[in-house]
Enzyme design. Structure first.
Site, PDB file in Angstrom:
ATOM      1  N   ALA A 155       0.774  -1.261  -0.007  1.00 18.50           N
ATOM      2  CA  ALA A 155      -0.049  -0.210  -0.160  1.00 18.50           C
ATOM      3  C   ALA A 155       0.929   1.386  -0.157  1.00 18.50           C
ATOM      4  O   ALA A 155       1.764   0.915   0.192  1.00 18.50           O
ATOM      5  CB  ALA A 155      -1.102   0.002   1.923  1.00 18.50           C
ATOM      6  N   GLU A 189      -0.077  -9.078   0.095  1.00 19.96           N
ATOM      7  CA  GLU A 189      -1.997  -9.531  -0.303  1.00 19.96           C
ATOM      8  C   GLU A 189      -2.520  -9.741  -1.938  1.00 19.96           C
ATOM      9  O   GLU A 189      -3.150 -11.139  -2.153  1.00 19.96           O
ATOM     10  CB  GLU A 189      -2.637  -9.089   0.707  1.00 19.96           C
ATOM     11  CG  GLU A 189      -2.009  -8.851   2.170  1.00 19.96           C
ATOM     12  CD  GLU A 189      -2.190  -8.040   3.330  1.00 19.96           C
ATOM     13  OE1 GLU A 189      -2.544  -6.999   2.564  1.00 19.96           O
ATOM     14  OE2 GLU A 189      -3.071  -8.432   3.891  1.00 19.96           O
ATOM     15  N   GLU A 204       3.698  -4.900   7.645  1.00 17.20           N
ATOM     16  CA  GLU A 204       3.339  -4.048   7.578  1.00 17.20           C
ATOM     17  C   GLU A 204       3.259  -4.405   9.524  1.00 17.20           C
ATOM     18  O   GLU A 204       3.277  -3.078   9.211  1.00 17.20           O
ATOM     19  CB  GLU A 204       1.671  -4.550   7.801  1.00 17.20           C
ATOM     20  CG  GLU A 204       1.525  -5.029   6.204  1.00 17.20           C
ATOM     21  CD  GLU A 204       1.458  -5.577   5.213  1.00 17.20           C
ATOM     22  OE1 GLU A 204       2.343  -5.981   5.851  1.00 17.20           O
ATOM     23  OE2 GLU A 204       0.886  -6.136   4.641  1.00 17.20           O
ATOM     24  N   GLY A 262       1.003  -5.093   0.491  1.00 15.14           N
ATOM     25  CA  GLY A 262      -0.564  -5.447  -0.179  1.00 15.14           C
ATOM     26  C   GLY A 262       0.193  -5.947  -1.171  1.00 15.14           C
ATOM     27  O   GLY A 262      -0.686  -6.497  -1.828  1.00 15.14           O
TER      28      GLY A 262
HETATM   29  C1  LIG Z   1      -4.371   0.688   4.251  1.00 19.93           C
HETATM   30  C2  LIG Z   1      -3.363  -0.212   4.719  1.00 19.93           C
HETATM   31  C3  LIG Z   1      -2.736  -1.115   3.684  1.00 19.93           C
HETATM   32  C4  LIG Z   1      -1.409  -1.973   4.146  1.00 19.93           C
HETATM   33  C5  LIG Z   1      -0.894  -3.337   3.438  1.00 19.93           C
HETATM   34  C6  LIG Z   1       0.676  -2.153   2.969  1.00 19.93           C
HETATM   35  O1  LIG Z   1       0.696  -2.422   2.267  1.00 19.93           O
HETATM   36  S1  LIG Z   1       1.701  -1.110   4.100  1.00 19.93           S
HETATM   37  C7  LIG Z   1       3.354  -1.184   3.240  1.00 19.93           C
HETATM   38  C8  LIG Z   1       4.228  -2.674   3.578  1.00 19.93           C
HETATM   39  N1  LIG Z   1       4.914  -2.318   2.662  1.00 19.93           N
HETATM   40  C9  LIG Z   1       6.495  -1.715   2.971  1.00 19.93           C
HETATM   41  O2  LIG Z   1       6.486  -1.544   4.497  1.00 19.93           O
HETATM   42  C10 LIG Z   1       7.453  -1.959   1.873  1.00 19.93           C
HETATM   43  C11 LIG Z   1       8.113  -0.958   2.444  1.00 19.93           C
HETATM   44  N2  LIG Z   1       9.450  -0.336   1.674  1.00 19.93           N
HETATM   45  C12 LIG Z   1      10.780  -1.071   1.726  1.00 19.93           C
HETATM   46  O3  LIG Z   1      10.936  -1.425   2.561  1.00 19.93           O
HETATM   47  C13 LIG Z   1      11.551  -0.330   0.854  1.00 19.93           C
HETATM   48  O4  LIG Z   1      11.308   0.665   0.158  1.00 19.93           O
HETATM   49  C14 LIG Z   1      11.587  -1.574  -0.650  1.00 19.93           C
HETATM   50  C15 LIG Z   1      10.838  -1.370  -1.272  1.00 19.93           C
HETATM   51  C16 LIG Z   1      12.397  -3.364  -0.354  1.00 19.93           C
HETATM   52  C17 LIG Z   1      12.675  -1.052  -1.360  1.00 19.93           C
HETATM   53  O5  LIG Z   1      14.057  -0.558  -1.167  1.00 19.93           O
HETATM   54  P1  LIG Z   1      14.850   0.146  -1.669  1.00 19.93           P
HETATM   55  O6  LIG Z   1      15.942   0.283  -0.766  1.00 19.93           O
HETATM   56  O7  LIG Z   1      14.779   0.013  -3.356  1.00 19.93           O
HETATM   57  O8  LIG Z   1      14.454   1.625  -2.227  1.00 19.93           O
HETATM   58  P2  LIG Z   1      14.216   2.542  -0.502  1.00 19.93           P
HETATM   59  O9  LIG Z   1      13.043   1.673   0.706  1.00 19.93           O
HETATM   60  O10 LIG Z   1      14.762   3.619  -1.058  1.00 19.93           O
HETATM   61  O11 LIG Z   1      11.894   3.366  -1.482  1.00 19.93           O
HETATM   62  C18 LIG Z   1      12.902   4.099  -2.776  1.00 19.93           C
HETATM   63  C19 LIG Z   1      11.267   4.644  -2.390  1.00 19.93           C
HETATM   64  O12 LIG Z   1       9.741   4.752  -2.591  1.00 19.93           O
HETATM   65  C20 LIG Z   1       9.167   4.389  -1.142  1.00 19.93           C
HETATM   66  N3  LIG Z   1       8.280   3.629  -0.158  1.00 19.93           N
HETATM   67  C21 LIG Z   1       8.668   2.457  -0.523  1.00 19.93           C
HETATM   68  N4  LIG Z   1       7.537   1.634  -0.681  1.00 19.93           N
HETATM   69  C22 LIG Z   1       6.784   2.502  -0.301  1.00 19.93           C
HETATM   70  C23 LIG Z   1       5.589   2.293   0.436  1.00 19.93           C
HETATM   71  N5  LIG Z   1       4.749   1.002   0.296  1.00 19.93           N
HETATM   72  N6  LIG Z   1       4.512   2.874  -0.278  1.00 19.93           N
HETATM   73  C24 LIG Z   1       4.713   4.285  -0.595  1.00 19.93           C
HETATM   74  N7  LIG Z   1       6.229   4.767  -0.575  1.00 19.93           N
HETATM   75  C25 LIG Z   1       7.101   3.905  -0.854  1.00 19.93           C
HETATM   76  C26 LIG Z   1      10.244   5.296  -0.312  1.00 19.93           C
HETATM   77  O13 LIG Z   1      10.264   6.097   0.919  1.00 19.93           O
HETATM   78  C27 LIG Z   1      11.320   5.852  -1.538  1.00 19.93           C
HETATM   79  O14 LIG Z   1      10.613   6.945  -1.226  1.00 19.93           O
HETATM   80  P3  LIG Z   1      11.725   8.425  -1.658  1.00 19.93           P
HETATM   81  O15 LIG Z   1      11.047   9.184  -2.061  1.00 19.93           O
HETATM   82  O16 LIG Z   1      13.329   7.814  -3.036  1.00 19.93           O
HETATM   83  O17 LIG Z   1      12.861   8.087  -0.254  1.00 19.93           O
END
Ligand SMILES: CC/C=C/CC(=O)SCCNC(=O)CCNC(=O)[C@H](O)C(C)(C)COP(=O)(O)OP(=O)(O)OC[C@H]1O[C@@H](n2cnc3c(N)ncnc32)[C@H](O)[C@@H]1OP(=O)(O)O
Length: 716
Positions: free
Chosen positions: A61, A103, A123, A100
C-alpha cells in the site's frame, strides 16, 4: 495506474505502473480494478498475468496515503474479486512483493517469482497488520506457525525460502514475465478450486491455545509495549478458529484499532526518516546529491579490539579487502582468532567475502583507499596513529576514526590531508548494530563525507551525517540522561525502579542494566580524563559539585569498589558471577545508597515513576534541541534515527524528538521548567531556546521544525 495489454494466446497482461516500487496508491488500485474487469469481460481472454513495472512487483500500500483520508477502491474487495474470478490470474513477481503487494499476489491463483525476488508482510514494522486478507490467506497457504513468524516479524523472505514455504509455486532465473505468460497459457481453463486460498483450511499446531499464548508472550518480550505484533497474533489466531469471512472481519477490527494509533504514526515516521537521513547535507553546503563518493575496494582497520574486529568483519562481508593491523604479534594473533571466529559464525548462507590480511607493519597500507582507526579511545594515542597513517598512506586515502566522541578536527590536524578525515562512529558489536554516525569536521570535504556515508550503506548500516562536538549526537544526548538517573538515586530511587520505568516505556534495558552490561569503567575513564573524578579534581572541591554544577559521584564510587558491572559479577546489580547476565537487585547497593544519602544529608523520598521518565527523557530531549540549535544534527529525524538504531529507543515511540512532539512540546517545556525550578543547579534541565521557540511558534508538526530551526540558528 495499471497498463492493460492483450497478448497473443488469450492472455491479458496487467502491469502496475507506479515507480519506484509500484505502491498501491488509489490510482493503482483503480487501474487494477478497471483492467481486471476488462479482462473478465473479454471473452477472448482466458487467463491474466499481473506484474509490476521497473523490475518490482509491488512494495505494498502507498504509505504516504495513510496520513490522509482513504479514497479509491479498497484493497480487500479488489483482491477478493481477483480470487473469486473464473479466469486464472498469475502473479509474476520480480523485485519485491511486500505487504499489500504480497496480499495481492495471494489473491492471485498462482505465483511465479524471479529467483532474486523477495516477499514479505512487513506491516507490523509500520504499526499495522496485513489487513487485505494477509492474516487469513497466508496461514491457509503455509500453515499457522510459518505465517505467524512472517507476519509478526515482518521479515523479508528470499524467493528460495518462499518456494520452500509454498508461498510461490515456481522460481525462474530468466524472464519472469515470459515464464508467467507461458504458464498462464498452460493452465487456462483448468478449475481453480483450492487455488482460491480463502477456501482452504489452515494447518495448525496440535495445541493451538498454548501455541497462540506462547506467541503472545514472545512478541511482548521482543517489542515491549508495541501493539501491532499482538494484534497480528490475534488476527492469525482468528484464521485458525473462524471461517474465512469472520476471520476477515476480525482482521478489519484489529486493523481499525491500529490504523490511526500513535504507534503506527511513530513507526511510519521512522520509515520515512530512515530514508530522509540518506539525503544528508552539511552546513558547508555539501550534499548527498552533488558529492560523489569514491569507490572503496581495499580498506585497513587499525586496532583489533572489540570494535576493530566487528568493523573488519563488516567490511569483509561487504566484499571489501581488509588489511587488519595490530601493534604486536600477540595482539595480532588474538585479533586474527577473534575475526576468524566471527567470520565462521556468520558464514552460513552468506555471500563471498573480500580477502583479509593481518599485519603489524603499517607499510602494508600503501595500497588501501580507506583506513578506519579503531584503537583505544584516547586522543593522544589516536593523534599518534593519525600522524603515522598520514606518513605511510597515499595522500588521497580517506582516514576515518572510530571514536565515540573525541574531536575529529584535532585528528585531522595531525594529517597532511585534513579534508580527507571523518569520524565513523560504529556501535558495538560493529558487525551487528545498524547505526553509523558519520562525523564531519570543519574541514572534511564533500567527497570524504559522501564516501563514508556510501560505505555505511554498503555495510548495511543506516548512516547519519552529524557535526563534530564532544559525544557527537548520540553520546552527547546520553550524558544528561545518565546524569538524571544518578541524581534520582541520590534523591531516593533504587536502580531497579529507574530501570523498570524505562523498560515499561519500551527500552529493552534500563540505564543501570545497560551500564552494567557495557562496563562502568568506560564512563569512569572518560570522567577521569575530563577531571571530574580522580587526581584531576581540585583539593577541597565538594564531591557533589563539579565545574559549578551538580555532580553525582555515585558511579565513580562503585568503580572504586571494583564494581564494574557484569564483567566483575557486580555493578549496580548483583550477578551469579563474573560474566553472568541475569541482574538481581543487590542489597549491598541499597545500603550503599542509604549510607551515601546519610553522609551527604540527603532526605530520601519516594520518586514517582512519572518523574523518573520525565527527568531522564526530557533532559535527553532538551539536549537534542540544543544539538539542533548548534547545527550538529540537521533535523529531528537524524536524532530520532540515531536513537532508534543505536540506543534502543523503542521504535514504536518514534525517537526522542518525535516523542516530544507526541507528548506536546508545551508539556515538555512546562515539565522542564518545573524540574529546573526544583533543581536550579542542573543546567541540563533548563529548557533550550529552540524548544521555547517551537512552543512559541504554536507547536508545529515535526516535519516543519526545520524552518524554525533555521530561524533560530540564523539568530544565534
Ligand atoms: C490500508 C493499509 C494497508 C497496508 C498494507 C501495506 O501494504 S503497508 C506497506 C507495506 N510495505 C512495506 O512496508 C514496504 C516498504 N518499502 C520498503 O521496504 C522498501 O522501500 C523496498 C520496497 C524494499 C525498496 O527498498 P529500496 O532500498 O530499494 O528503496 P527505498 O526504501 O529507498 O524506497 C524508494 C522510494 O520508495 C518509497 N516507498 C517504498 N515503499 C513505499 C510504499 N509502500 N509506499 C510509499 N512509498 C514507498 C520510499 O519512501 C522511497 O521514497 P523516496 O522519496 O525516494 O525516499
Amino acid at each position: 495506474m495499471a497498463r492493460y495489454v492483450r497478448i497473443p494466446g488469450s492472455i491479458a497482461l496487467i502491469t502496475l505502473a507506479n515507480p519506484p516500487v509500484n505502491a498501491l496508491s488509489a490510482a493503482v488500485r483503480r487501474g487494477i480494478t478497471e483492467t481486471l474487469s476488462r479482462a473478465i469481460a473479454d471473452p477472448e481472454v482466458k487467463a491474466v498475468v499481473l506484474c509490476g513495472e521497473n523490475g518490482n512487483f509491488c512494495g505494498g500500500a502507498d504509505i504516504k496515503e495513510f496520513a490522509g483520508p482513504m479514497s479509491g477502491p479498497g484493497l480487500v474487495p479488489m483482491i477478493d474479486a481477483i480470487e473469486a474470478g473464473e479466469k486464472p490470474v498469475v502473479a509474476a513477481i520480480e523485485g519485491v512483493a511486500l505487504g499489500g503487494g504480497l496480499e495481492l499476489a495471494l489473491g492471485c491463483h498462482y505465483r511465479i517469482a524471479h529467483c532474486k525476488a523477495r516477499v514479505g508482510l512487513p506491516e507490523v514494522t509500520l504499526g499495522l497488520l496485513p489487513a487485505a486478507g494477509g492474516t487469513q490467506r497466508l496461514p491457509r497457504l503455509i500453515g499457522l506457525s510459518a505465517a505467524l513468524d512472517l507476519i509478526t516479524t515482518g521479515r523479508h523472505v528470499s524467493a528460495q525460502e518462499a518456494l520452500q514455504l509454498g508461498i510461490v509455486d515456481r522460481l525462474t532465473e530468466g524472464d519472469t514475465l515470459g515464464v508467467a505468460v507461458e504458464f498462464a497459457q498452460s493452465i487456462a481453463g483448468q478449475p481453480l478450486g483450492s487455488r482460491r486460498l480463502s477456501t482452504r483450511t489452515p494447518a495448525c499446531p496440535a495445541d493451538l491455545d498454548s501455541f497462540l499464548q506462547g506467541a503472545l508472550v514472545q512478541v511482548r518480550r521482543r517489542a515491549r509495549g508495541a501493539m501491532a505484533p499482538e494484534a497480528c497474533v490475534r488476527a492469525v489466531g482468528a484464521a485458525a478458529t473462524l471461517p474465512y469471512s469472520q476471520g476477515m472481519q476480525r482482521e478489519q477490527e484489529l486493523m481499525a484499532s491500529l490504523f490511526r494509533s500513535a504507534q503506527a504514526r511513530a513507526l511510519q515516521y521512522c520509515f520515512f526518516s530512515q530514508r530522509l537521513v540518506g539525503r544528508w547535507s552539511t552546513p558547508s553546503g555539501a550534499r548527498w546529491d552533488s558529492a560523489e563518493p569514491r569507490p572503496i575496494r581495499r580498506a585497513a582497520v587499525i586496532g583489533l579490539g572489540t570494535m576493530g574486529r566487528g568493523i573488519a568483519v563488516s567490511l569483509l562481508q561487504a566484499g571489501i579487502a581488509v588489511v587488519a593491523v595490530e601493534t604486536d604479534e600477540q595482539q595480532l594473533e588474538a585479533g586474527r582468532r577473534a575475526v576468524t571466529a566471527l567470520l565462521e559464525r556468520r558464514a552460513q548462507g552468506r555471500g563471498s567475502e573480500g580477502p583479509l590480511r593481518f599485519t603489524t607493519d603499517l607499510q602494508q597500507l600503501r595500497q588501501v583507499e580507506l583506513v578506519i582507526e579503531a584503537v583505544f579511545e584516547d586522543l593522544a594515542v589516536k593523534k599518534q596513529v593519525f600522524r603515522q597513517l598520514s606518513a605511510v598512506c597515499p595522500a588521497d586515502t580517506l582516514l576515518c576514526t572510530n571514536t565515540s566522541g573525541l574531536d575529529v578536527e584535532q585528528l585531522a590536524a595531525c594529517t597532511r590531508s585534513p579534508e580527507l578525515v571523518v569520524g565513523t562512529h560504529f556501535f558495538g558489536p560493529a558487525h551487528v548494530m545498524k547505526l553509523l554516525e558519520v562525523v564531519y569536521g570543519p574541514r572534511s570535504s564533500p567527497v570524504a563525507v559522501a564516501t563514508a556515508m556510501h560505505l555505511g550503506k554498503r555495510l548495511g548500516k543506516v548512516s547519519v551525517a552529524v557535526g563534530n562536538c564532544p559525544g557527537f549526537v548520540g553520546n552527547r544526548m546520553l550524558k544528561p540522561y545518565l546524569e538524571q538517573a544518578h541524581f534520582l538515586l541520590e534523591e531516593g530511587a533504587a536502580p531497579e525502579q529507574v530501570d523498570q520505568a524505562l523498560e515499561e516505556f519500551g527500552f529493552a534495558m534500563g540505564v543501570f542494566r545497560v551500564a552494567d552490561l557495557s562496563g562502568l569503567d568506560v564512563g569512569w575513564r572518560v570522567r577521569k580524563e575530563a577531571g571530574l573524578t580522580g587526581p584531576g579534581v581540585a583539593p577541597g572541591e565538594s564531591p557533589r559539585r563539579r565545574q559549578g554544577r551538580r555532580y553525582s559521584p555515585l558511579p565513580d564510587l562503585l568503580c572504586e569498589q571494583g564494581r564494574l558491572g557484569q564483567k566483575t559479577g557486580r555493578g549496580w546489580y548483583l550477578y551469579e558471577g563474573p560474566g553472568a547476565r541475569e541482574a538481581r537487585p543487590d542489597p549491598w547497593t541499597h545500603s550503599f545508597l542509604q549510607q551515601y544519602r546519610q553522609q551527604h544529608g540527603l532526605q530520601p523520598r519516594a520518586v514517582p515513576q512519572q518523574e523518573v521518565l520525565e527527568r531522564c527523557l526530557y533532559a535527553l530531549i532538551n539536549e537534542g534541541f540544543r544539538v539542533l540549535e548548534d547545527g550538529i544534527a540537521t533535523g529531528p529525524e537524524d536524532i530520532d534515527i540515531i536513537y532508534v538504531f543505536g540506543y534502543g529507543w523503542p521504535r514504536h515511540r518514534g525517537g526522542p524528538m518525535f516523542h516530544a512532539g507526541a507528548v506536546g512540546l508545551a508539556t515538555v517545556l512546562d515539565r522542564l521548567e518545573h524540574y529546573h525550578h526544583a533543581h536550579p543547579d542542573i543546567p541540563n534541565l533548563q529548557p533550550s531556546a529552540l524548544l521555547r521557540r517551537l512552543v512559541a511558534s504554536g507547536n508545529p508538526p515535526i516535519q516543519k521544525w526545520r524552518e524554525v530551526i533555521r530561524r533560530v540558528r540564523s539568530q544565534l
